[in-house]
Each structure stands twice: as C-alpha cells, then as structure tokens.
Design an enzyme around this catalytic site. Structure first.
Site, PDB file in Angstrom:
ATOM      1  N   ASP A  36       0.860  -1.185   0.000  1.00 44.78           N
ATOM      2  CA  ASP A  36       0.000   0.000   0.000  1.00 44.78           C
ATOM      3  C   ASP A  36       0.890   1.228   0.000  1.00 44.78           C
ATOM      4  OD1 ASP A  36      -1.937   2.102   0.832  1.00 44.78           O
ATOM      5  OD2 ASP A  36      -3.264   0.390   1.185  1.00 44.78           O
ATOM      6  N   LEU A  38      -0.243   4.151   0.850  1.00 41.38           N
ATOM      7  CA  LEU A  38      -0.885   5.024   1.844  1.00 41.38           C
ATOM      8  C   LEU A  38      -1.401   6.321   1.218  1.00 41.38           C
ATOM      9  CD1 LEU A  38       1.440   4.462   4.963  1.00 41.38           C
ATOM     10  CD2 LEU A  38      -0.610   3.211   4.284  1.00 41.38           C
ATOM     11  N   ASP A  59       4.153   1.622  -4.137  1.00 44.02           N
ATOM     12  CA  ASP A  59       3.173   1.740  -5.214  1.00 44.02           C
ATOM     13  C   ASP A  59       3.078   0.371  -5.915  1.00 44.02           C
ATOM     14  OD1 ASP A  59       2.070   2.411  -7.908  1.00 44.02           O
ATOM     15  OD2 ASP A  59       2.274   4.472  -7.170  1.00 44.02           O
ATOM     16  N   ALA A  81      -6.410   1.006  -5.650  1.00 48.19           N
ATOM     17  CA  ALA A  81      -6.966   1.745  -6.797  1.00 48.19           C
ATOM     18  C   ALA A  81      -7.200   3.201  -6.429  1.00 48.19           C
ATOM     19  CB  ALA A  81      -8.304   1.121  -7.229  1.00 48.19           C
ATOM     20  N   SER A 123     -16.094  -3.136 -10.083  1.00 48.43           N
ATOM     21  CA  SER A 123     -17.138  -2.243  -9.573  1.00 48.43           C
ATOM     22  C   SER A 123     -18.426  -2.336 -10.372  1.00 48.43           C
ATOM     23  CB  SER A 123     -16.629  -0.801  -9.649  1.00 48.43           C
ATOM     24  OG  SER A 123     -17.694   0.094  -9.417  1.00 48.43           O
ATOM     25  N   TYR A 147     -13.328   5.963 -14.372  1.00 45.99           N
ATOM     26  CA  TYR A 147     -13.233   4.895 -13.365  1.00 45.99           C
ATOM     27  C   TYR A 147     -13.849   3.598 -13.889  1.00 45.99           C
ATOM     28  CZ  TYR A 147     -14.208   2.444  -8.938  1.00 45.99           C
ATOM     29  OH  TYR A 147     -14.300   1.511  -7.925  1.00 45.99           O
ATOM     30  N   LYS A 151     -12.003   0.021 -14.601  1.00 44.14           N
ATOM     31  CA  LYS A 151     -12.362  -1.234 -13.920  1.00 44.14           C
ATOM     32  C   LYS A 151     -12.712  -2.313 -14.954  1.00 44.14           C
ATOM     33  CE  LYS A 151     -11.775  -0.381  -9.576  1.00 44.14           C
ATOM     34  NZ  LYS A 151     -10.875  -1.176  -8.732  1.00 44.14           N
ATOM     35  N   GLY A 276     -20.964  12.099 -14.593  1.00 43.10           N
ATOM     36  CA  GLY A 276     -20.585  10.673 -14.542  1.00 43.10           C
ATOM     37  C   GLY A 276     -21.333   9.887 -13.478  1.00 43.10           C
TER      38      GLY A 276
HETATM   39  P1  NAD Z   1      -9.570   2.860  -0.107  1.00 45.13           P
HETATM   40  O1  NAD Z   1      -9.172   4.143  -0.759  1.00 45.13           O
HETATM   41  O2  NAD Z   1      -9.830   2.865   1.335  1.00 45.13           O
HETATM   42  O3  NAD Z   1      -8.511   1.723  -0.435  1.00 45.13           O
HETATM   43  C1  NAD Z   1      -7.628   1.745  -1.530  1.00 45.13           C
HETATM   44  C2  NAD Z   1      -6.234   1.472  -0.995  1.00 45.13           C
HETATM   45  O4  NAD Z   1      -5.323   1.375  -2.095  1.00 45.13           O
HETATM   46  C3  NAD Z   1      -5.717   2.588  -0.084  1.00 45.13           C
HETATM   47  O5  NAD Z   1      -5.170   2.032   1.085  1.00 45.13           O
HETATM   48  C4  NAD Z   1      -4.652   3.297  -0.925  1.00 45.13           C
HETATM   49  O6  NAD Z   1      -3.649   3.878  -0.128  1.00 45.13           O
HETATM   50  C5  NAD Z   1      -4.164   2.145  -1.789  1.00 45.13           C
HETATM   51  N1  NAD Z   1      -3.586   2.574  -3.065  1.00 45.13           N
HETATM   52  C6  NAD Z   1      -4.120   3.433  -3.969  1.00 45.13           C
HETATM   53  N2  NAD Z   1      -3.313   3.562  -5.024  1.00 45.13           N
HETATM   54  C7  NAD Z   1      -2.246   2.764  -4.788  1.00 45.13           C
HETATM   55  C8  NAD Z   1      -1.074   2.455  -5.510  1.00 45.13           C
HETATM   56  N3  NAD Z   1      -0.806   3.029  -6.707  1.00 45.13           N
HETATM   57  N4  NAD Z   1      -0.185   1.594  -4.966  1.00 45.13           N
HETATM   58  C9  NAD Z   1      -0.417   1.031  -3.763  1.00 45.13           C
HETATM   59  N5  NAD Z   1      -1.515   1.275  -3.036  1.00 45.13           N
HETATM   60  C10 NAD Z   1      -2.413   2.128  -3.541  1.00 45.13           C
HETATM   61  O7  NAD Z   1     -10.852   2.350  -0.917  1.00 45.13           O
HETATM   62  P2  NAD Z   1     -11.779   1.074  -0.715  1.00 45.13           P
HETATM   63  O8  NAD Z   1     -13.157   1.586  -0.664  1.00 45.13           O
HETATM   64  O9  NAD Z   1     -11.254   0.200   0.341  1.00 45.13           O
HETATM   65  O10 NAD Z   1     -11.618   0.359  -2.152  1.00 45.13           O
HETATM   66  C11 NAD Z   1     -10.926  -0.882  -2.318  1.00 45.13           C
HETATM   67  C12 NAD Z   1     -11.193  -1.409  -3.723  1.00 45.13           C
HETATM   68  O11 NAD Z   1     -12.581  -1.685  -3.903  1.00 45.13           O
HETATM   69  C13 NAD Z   1     -10.830  -0.448  -4.861  1.00 45.13           C
HETATM   70  O12 NAD Z   1     -10.268  -1.196  -5.915  1.00 45.13           O
HETATM   71  C14 NAD Z   1     -12.156   0.151  -5.280  1.00 45.13           C
HETATM   72  O13 NAD Z   1     -12.126   0.599  -6.611  1.00 45.13           O
HETATM   73  C15 NAD Z   1     -13.048  -1.047  -5.085  1.00 45.13           C
HETATM   74  N6  NAD Z   1     -14.458  -0.691  -4.887  1.00 45.13           N
HETATM   75  C16 NAD Z   1     -14.826  -0.008  -3.756  1.00 45.13           C
HETATM   76  C17 NAD Z   1     -16.186   0.266  -3.575  1.00 45.13           C
HETATM   77  C18 NAD Z   1     -16.681   1.018  -2.361  1.00 45.13           C
HETATM   78  O14 NAD Z   1     -17.895   1.277  -2.305  1.00 45.13           O
HETATM   79  N7  NAD Z   1     -15.850   1.375  -1.402  1.00 45.13           N
HETATM   80  C19 NAD Z   1     -17.134  -0.162  -4.512  1.00 45.13           C
HETATM   81  C20 NAD Z   1     -16.692  -0.816  -5.666  1.00 45.13           C
HETATM   82  C21 NAD Z   1     -15.348  -1.102  -5.823  1.00 45.13           C
HETATM   83  C1  UD1 Z   2     -18.818   4.204  -5.108  1.00 45.20           C
HETATM   84  C2  UD1 Z   2     -17.339   4.006  -4.841  1.00 45.20           C
HETATM   85  C3  UD1 Z   2     -16.691   3.461  -6.088  1.00 45.20           C
HETATM   86  C4  UD1 Z   2     -17.435   2.206  -6.478  1.00 45.20           C
HETATM   87  C5  UD1 Z   2     -18.921   2.479  -6.713  1.00 45.20           C
HETATM   88  C6  UD1 Z   2     -19.707   1.197  -6.967  1.00 45.20           C
HETATM   89  C7  UD1 Z   2     -16.263   5.455  -3.192  1.00 45.20           C
HETATM   90  C8  UD1 Z   2     -15.678   6.779  -2.915  1.00 45.20           C
HETATM   91  N1  UD1 Z   2     -16.723   5.274  -4.461  1.00 45.20           N
HETATM   92  O1  UD1 Z   2     -19.010   5.200  -6.135  1.00 45.20           O
HETATM   93  O2  UD1 Z   2     -15.334   3.141  -5.822  1.00 45.20           O
HETATM   94  O3  UD1 Z   2     -16.873   1.576  -7.585  1.00 45.20           O
HETATM   95  O4  UD1 Z   2     -19.443   3.018  -5.501  1.00 45.20           O
HETATM   96  O5  UD1 Z   2     -21.038   1.520  -7.178  1.00 45.20           O
HETATM   97  O6  UD1 Z   2     -16.302   4.592  -2.340  1.00 45.20           O
HETATM   98  N2  UD1 Z   2     -23.359  11.821  -2.906  1.00 45.20           N
HETATM   99  C9  UD1 Z   2     -23.989  12.921  -2.373  1.00 45.20           C
HETATM  100  N3  UD1 Z   2     -23.305  13.692  -1.470  1.00 45.20           N
HETATM  101  C10 UD1 Z   2     -22.022  13.407  -1.080  1.00 45.20           C
HETATM  102  C11 UD1 Z   2     -21.389  12.265  -1.643  1.00 45.20           C
HETATM  103  C12 UD1 Z   2     -22.083  11.508  -2.564  1.00 45.20           C
HETATM  104  O7  UD1 Z   2     -25.143  13.215  -2.715  1.00 45.20           O
HETATM  105  O8  UD1 Z   2     -21.466  14.146  -0.249  1.00 45.20           O
HETATM  106  C13 UD1 Z   2     -24.101  10.984  -3.871  1.00 45.20           C
HETATM  107  C14 UD1 Z   2     -23.368  10.829  -5.188  1.00 45.20           C
HETATM  108  O9  UD1 Z   2     -23.690  11.877  -6.084  1.00 45.20           O
HETATM  109  C15 UD1 Z   2     -23.891   9.467  -5.644  1.00 45.20           C
HETATM  110  C16 UD1 Z   2     -24.119   8.710  -4.336  1.00 45.20           C
HETATM  111  O10 UD1 Z   2     -24.183   9.684  -3.305  1.00 45.20           O
HETATM  112  O11 UD1 Z   2     -25.123   9.603  -6.319  1.00 45.20           O
HETATM  113  C17 UD1 Z   2     -22.981   7.742  -4.015  1.00 45.20           C
HETATM  114  O12 UD1 Z   2     -21.755   8.438  -4.144  1.00 45.20           O
HETATM  115  P1  UD1 Z   2     -20.362   7.799  -3.701  1.00 45.20           P
HETATM  116  O13 UD1 Z   2     -20.425   7.321  -2.304  1.00 45.20           O
HETATM  117  O14 UD1 Z   2     -19.272   8.727  -4.090  1.00 45.20           O
HETATM  118  O15 UD1 Z   2     -20.343   6.441  -4.546  1.00 45.20           O
HETATM  119  P2  UD1 Z   2     -20.322   6.091  -6.097  1.00 45.20           P
HETATM  120  O16 UD1 Z   2     -20.050   7.275  -6.970  1.00 45.20           O
HETATM  121  O17 UD1 Z   2     -21.546   5.274  -6.340  1.00 45.20           O
END
Ligand code: NAD
Ligand code: UD1
Length: 326
Positions: A36, A38, A59, A81, A123, A147, A151, A276
């Site tokens: 990671d 960070l 990285d 990511a 995603s 994004y 993916k 988007g």
């Molecule tokens: P997060 O930002 O907490 O975790 C991502 C981690 O990757 C972080 O610890 C960051 O420091 C690390 N990172 C980023 N770029 C890097 C690089 N170049 N090299 C090494 N480390 C790197 O986010 P998360 O919500 O835990 O997401 C984890 C995965 O799940 C991602 O691939 C994200 O696209 C996917 N995802 C998340 C959601 C969601 O709702 N949170 C939904 C769909 C997909």
């Molecule tokens: C999130 C994830 C993305 C993942 C996707 C899967 C994060 C940051 N993004 O994107 O990695 O692939 O789900 O579906 O975890 N919104 C508000 N106010 C705010 C923030 C968001 O209204 O302050 C709305 C946004 O416009 C959106 C919804 O809430 O309609 C969800 O937003 P967000 O949590 O950023 O998630 P996604 O864009 O769906």
C-alpha cells in the site's frame, strides 16, 4: 470455513476494504502481506495486525516490490486503486496509470511467479445507467466514467490472463461498500462516511442532484466473507460476480436514516448532479447465490448502526450529542 490457501497478498491492504480483508485472512490463520502506498489508506487501519503481516509501503507499479511480494503468496486480493469516480473524472490519465496499468502489473506478477489465483476488486460502475434493473452480470457494460472504463479494462485483462496463461482470476463487481474505517475526510469519499461526519459536525450534507438516485449498499464484513468464499471455491475461475444485497436505498432516505441515528435535525443542501454519476444501481445477486451459496448477513439497518457506533467512538462530539438526545 478452513481456507485452501495459506499465503495471501492484499494490495491496498491499509485501505477501508483491504484492512477488513486482512482481519478476515489473519483470523483464518493465513500468512498475509500488504502493499500500500498510503495514498488514501492509513497504517492505523491495520492496528495491531501490523505486527503480524509483512507490510510494503510501495506503489503497486513498483514491479520489483510487487514481484518480491508475489513470490511469497498463493493468492492476491487486488484492492489498490484510485477509488473515487469524480477523482477519475478530474484526473483520467493519472488514475488510468494506477487502475489499468497497476492491475496489469498485478496480473503479470501473478503469472511470472505462479500465483494460483487473483481476485480483483471491480465495480458495479461498469454497468452505467443501463435501464435494465437489477444489474446482472450478463448485461453489456456501459461505462460512463473513466473509473468505470478502467475497472472494465481490469476485468478484460483478468479474463485474458485466465484464458491465455491459466491464472485463476475472478472479478468482483462490488456495489457500494460501507462500514467502519471508511475515510470521510475528502470530498471524494464514500457518501455514508461523509454523511456520518456531517451528522457529527452539525453541518448540512450536500446532496448532488435531487437525492432520488439510489445505491445498493453492502456492509464491508459481507464483502470480506464474499472474498473468502470466492478464494476458496473451485467454481469461480475466469468468472465475474456482483457483490451486493439486491436492496436499494435512495440518497435522501440515507440522510434521514443517519440523522435519526444521530438525533439531529439538519436539512441537506442540494447541488447539481455530479458528472458521470449513476442514477439507479442495484444488484442481481442470483449468480453469487447459486454458485457460492452467498447471501448477505447484514441488513442495511444493522450495518448502518454498526457503522454509526464506529463513528461514535472516533468522534466525541457526536457521542455527546447523542447521549443528550437519549
Ligand atoms: P480505499 O481508498 O480505502 O482503499 C484503496 C487502498 O489502495 C488505499 O489504502 C490506498 O492507499 C491504496 N492505493 C491506492 N493507489 C495505490 C497504488 N498506486 N499503490 C499502492 N496502493 C495504492 O478504498 P476502498 O473503498 O477500500 O476500495 C478498495 C477497492 O474496492 C478499490 O479497488 C475500489 O475501486 C473497489 N471498490 C470499492 C467500492 C466502495 O464502495 N468502497 C465499490 C466498488 C469497488
Ligand atoms: C462508489 C465508490 C466506487 C465504487 C462504486 C460502486 C467510493 C468513494 N466510491 O461510487 O469506488 O466503484 O461506488 O457503485 O467509495 N453523494 C452525495 N453527497 C455526497 C457524496 C455523494 O449526494 O457528499 C451521492 C453521489 O452523487 C452518488 C451517491 O451519493 O449519487 C454515491 O456516491 P459515492 O459514495 O461517491 O459512490 P459512487 O459514486 O456510487
């Protein structure tokens, strides 16, 4: 559940989902490494686990370190990511370097070092705003953000590495994951973490668009369980799975539920929709049910409450107000 593998690498393991995955793997007795940089993750997410894993602050595009870590594992869970959709809209090229090239580097490290399986965090964003609902895995993807394209490209590479080189890859289309440790500190953060923070600081949240857009929110512990089931199954290689609940919550309703938990009365501010942004997102989870017997353990109410408790312990201001209210 006893796992069929014993050595795992988690990229992005100091992040929100990755750090929960590390918890799950260690609790099953696995030997765990994390890479990671960070950039959005934190070492504190790993807590005491830090002493029980091999941690590389690097990285994923550092091929030397990636190879070194890959040599010591049977399976890679690729979570690292650029996670925010709007961040990739603002930085399409830089984010592609991580999300597309980074994923290719991970698959290549697996191929060269005979890593048996790679589980990719993809995603639901790949579906875009296709009017067919719920979204199922056989639909044609309609990516509408950098994004989502990135993916999707990772999924295609994963399939290629399966078909051409025999790397057992699986792509998991996470819907909206939430829970403890999701970092609320940036405008690019996930909506539930931001709303929890707003409820605590008594500041109104911003809702983009009219708030009728909806998401399928899945609790992070269910996502970890899904990953472990997939890692252990002999029926998943080369496949794609939705990781969701089949239930949806509108953003307006989400805010109402959070202020009810916090005992506040704060009206949201409405702003223009994000470029988007997807309007309707809910998963068909039939394939996961039939192939793996997966169904989520956490109702949205239960998961939201557990998440709220986490924010209570990390935010004294919120705690005081809620104590007064009760
Ligand atoms: P997060 O930002 O907490 O975790 C991502 C981690 O990757 C972080 O610890 C960051 O420091 C690390 N990172 C980023 N770029 C890097 C690089 N170049 N090299 C090494 N480390 C790197 O986010 P998360 O919500 O835990 O997401 C984890 C995965 O799940 C991602 O691939 C994200 O696209 C996917 N995802 C998340 C959601 C969601 O709702 N949170 C939904 C769909 C997909
Ligand atoms: C999130 C994830 C993305 C993942 C996707 C899967 C994060 C940051 N993004 O994107 O990695 O692939 O789900 O579906 O975890 N919104 C508000 N106010 C705010 C923030 C968001 O209204 O302050 C709305 C946004 O416009 C959106 C919804 O809430 O309609 C969800 O937003 P967000 O949590 O950023 O998630 P996604 O864009 O769906």
């Amino acid at each position: 559940m006893d796992l069929k593998f014993s050595r795992a690498l988690v990229t992005g393991g100091a992040g929100f989902i990755g750090s929960h995955l590390v918890d799950g793997l260690l609790s099953k007795g696995c030997q765990v490494s994390v890479i990671d940089d960070l950039s959005t993750g934190r070492l504190s997410n790993l807590g005491n686990n830090k002493d029980h894993i091999t941690f590389y602050r690097a990285d994923i595009r550092d091929q030397h370190i990636l190879e070194k870590a890959a040599k010591q594992c049977d399976i890679i869970f690729h979570q690292a990511a650029v996670v925010s959709v709007p961040r990739t809209v603002d930085n399409p090229v830089d984010s592609a370097m991580v999300n597309e090239m980074g994923t290719l580097f991970v698959l290549e490290a697996a191929r060269k070092n005979n890593v048996k399986r790679v589980v990719l965090a993809s995603s639901s964003a790949v579906y875009g705003d296709d009017p067919v609902l719920p979204k199922h895995e056989n639909m044609n993807p309609k990516p509408q953000s950098p994004y989502a394209v990135q993916k999707l490209s990772g999924e295609f590479y994963a399939r290629l590495y399966h078909d051409l080189y025999g790397v057992e890859s699986v792509s998991l289309r996470y819907f909206n994951v939430y829970g403890p440790r999701q970092d609320p500190s940036s405008p690019y953060s996930g909506v539930i973490s931001i709303f929890m923070e707003r409820a605590s600081s008594k500041e109104p949240p911003v809702i983009y668009g009219n708030g009728n857009q909806y998401r399928d929110f899945i609790f992070v512990k269910d996502v970890v369980r899904f990953n472990l089931m997939v890692a252990d199954s002999d029926k998943v290689s080369g496949k794609i799975f939705n990781v969701g609940t089949g239930r949806f919550i509108r953003i307006n309703r989400l805010w109402e539920m959070i202020i009810k938990l916090s005992g506040k009365n704060i009206k949201p501010v409405y702003e223009a929709p994000r470029p988007g942004d997807i309007i309707e997102s809910v998963a068909d989870i039939d394939r996961a049910g039939k192939t793996l017997g997966f169904k989520p353990d956490y109702s949205f109410e239960k998961g939201l409450e557990e998440t709220f408790k986490y924010y209570l312990t990390t935010n004294e201001h919120l705690k005081l107000d809620t104590d007064e209210h009760r």
